[in-house]
Design an enzyme around this catalytic site. Structure first.
Site, PDB file in Angstrom:
ATOM      1  N   LYS A 104     -12.909  -7.022  -8.465  1.00  0.00           N
ATOM      2  CA  LYS A 104     -13.523  -7.153  -7.142  1.00  0.00           C
ATOM      3  C   LYS A 104     -15.001  -7.514  -7.350  1.00  0.00           C
ATOM      4  O   LYS A 104     -15.753  -6.737  -7.944  1.00  0.00           O
ATOM      5  CB  LYS A 104     -13.375  -5.843  -6.363  1.00  0.00           C
ATOM      6  CG  LYS A 104     -11.931  -5.558  -5.936  1.00  0.00           C
ATOM      7  CD  LYS A 104     -11.871  -4.310  -5.086  1.00  0.00           C
ATOM      8  CE  LYS A 104     -10.580  -4.219  -4.292  1.00  0.00           C
ATOM      9  NZ  LYS A 104      -9.395  -3.909  -5.092  1.00  0.00           N
ATOM     10  N   LYS A 133       0.856  -1.179   0.000  1.00  0.00           N
ATOM     11  CA  LYS A 133       0.000   0.000   0.000  1.00  0.00           C
ATOM     12  C   LYS A 133       0.896   1.234   0.000  1.00  0.00           C
ATOM     13  O   LYS A 133       1.552   1.533   1.010  1.00  0.00           O
ATOM     14  CB  LYS A 133      -0.909  -0.027   1.222  1.00  0.00           C
ATOM     15  CG  LYS A 133      -1.928  -1.153   1.154  1.00  0.00           C
ATOM     16  CD  LYS A 133      -2.948  -0.898   0.070  1.00  0.00           C
ATOM     17  CE  LYS A 133      -3.335  -2.151  -0.671  1.00  0.00           C
ATOM     18  NZ  LYS A 133      -4.261  -1.906  -1.774  1.00  0.00           N
TER      19      LYS A 133
HETATM   20 MG    MG Z   1      -5.902  -2.287  -5.727  1.00  0.00          MG
END
Ligand code: MG
Length: 366
Positions: A265, A165
């Protein structure tokens, strides 16, 4: 077969690491997840879960799942849940947009279809195309050395793919990427996921500073056009995630040669029906995928396993075992990671059984 009732459960899923942080100072400590149960007059029930990543990540939020279900669910009573196209049409007629709200209904209908057919969903989604699914580990945004140390720990657990991240201060991000790549071996996969956090010049600066590293770049900037600009300036393998919201954006991105990999997703695009179509389109165009969801527990993890294992291995860049990130078990028979991979559960449909002792009483019933 007819839908006789829809029950909605709410469950808090605390993170084992205590906190998950990503770009722009965002973080989540306890995930608010929603479990849906569809009951039928045949005595079978279908289950699914939807768990947005907080309220600031995508245009989705946990209480929105339940508010949206209040709009949709009453209109579905009496429909045949195995007529999944018709169920999706009824959902679209009841509520414009909000695909993440519709995802748990769509998936619970697929779960029922599997139970009627007496087949695991991996079969109905295309059949087992690989023996198991390789997983990545997301590394929360922290100090460079802390992230590197966490990678070493997860590598010892069997993971070989890591998603850092980043999307913060460019200088710190450059240090994060260098520190983490340094402790990995050749063949290990490292993705720098900025989660829309960089401006163009920041993205250009980071990418130039890591030019000599074996690295993937994911969703550097907020808009599709910004990402496309960065994509055209770098030879690094390129992943789009937040900008790929459905078939329409995927078709455009394929036409623009905007990415090598899509982060698919399931709840973001509205469930298995839409995700399967996008998966097939990606395969037809040589686009690999990270197959996952916005977050979740055992039921989301089972759904990921079925879609990913029915996808040819060369097109599954990675998948996610979200149930290993959280400290609460909400279903029996969910996939469990073994050496950096997971398999679909045995049984029909999703192959899981919710643990109602943990879920408690429904917060909504229709
Ligand atoms: Mg991502």
């Amino acid at each position: 077969m007819k839908i006789t009732a829809i029950h909605v459960y709410q469950v808090d899923l605390p993170l084992k690491e205590g906190r998950y942080a990503w770009s722009n100072g965002n973080f989540v400590e306890v995930f608010d997840s929603t479990v849906v149960a569809i009951e039928t007059d045949a005595g079978l029930a279908g289950y699914a879960e939807c768990c947005p990543l907080g309220s600031a990540y995508l245009p989705a939020y946990a209480r929105g799942v339940r508010a949206g279900l209040e709009e949709i669910a009453p209109k579905l009573i009496g429909l045949d849940p195995t007529d999944i196209v018709a169920v999706n049409q009824a959902m679209d007629a009841a509520l414009n947009g909000h695909p993440y709200v519709k995802s748990p209904i769509d998936i619970a209908c697929w779960d029922l279809l599997g139970k009627v057919a007496k087949l695991p969903l991996v079969k109905l989604l295309g059949g087992a195309a690989q023996p198991d699914v390789k997983l990545y580990r997301a590394i929360s945004q922290e100090e460079p050395q802390t992230m590197a140390r966490k990678i070493a720990g997860y590598k010892a657990e069997g993971y070989t793919k890591f998603q850092l991240k980043v999307g913060g201060d460019p200088r710190e991000d450059i240090a994060r990427i260098h520190a983490c790549r340094k402790i990995l071996h050749e063949g290990d996969i490292l993705v720098a996921d900025a989660n829309t956090g960089w401006t163009r010049h920041e993205a250009a600066r980071v990418i130039a500073a890591v030019a000599d590293l074996d690295l993937y770049i994911e969703q550097p900037c907020l808009t599709y056009e910004e990402c496309l600009s960065i994509r055209r300036r770098t030879g690094k393998p390129f992943v789009l995630d937040e900008n790929i919201t459905g078939l329409e954006t995927l078709v455009r991105a394929i036409a623009d040669d905007a990415m090598d990999i899509v982060n698919l997703k399931i709840s973001k695009v509205g469930g298995f029906s839409k995700a399967r179509a996008m998966r097939d389109l990606c395969v037809a165009h040589g686009i690999s995928m990270t197959i996952e969801d916005t977050w979740g527990g055992d039921i989301v993890t089972a759904a990921i396993a079925h879609l990913a294992q029915s996808t040819p291995a060369e097109f599954v860049f990675s998948a996610t075992d979200f149930n290993s990130y959280v400290s609460k078990t909400i279903a029996h028979n969910a996939p469990r990671r073994v050496g950096g991979a997971m398999k679909t559960p045995e049984g029909h449909g999703l192959g899981i059984e919710p643990d109602f002792a943990v879920l408690g009483s429904p917060v909504l019933s229709f």
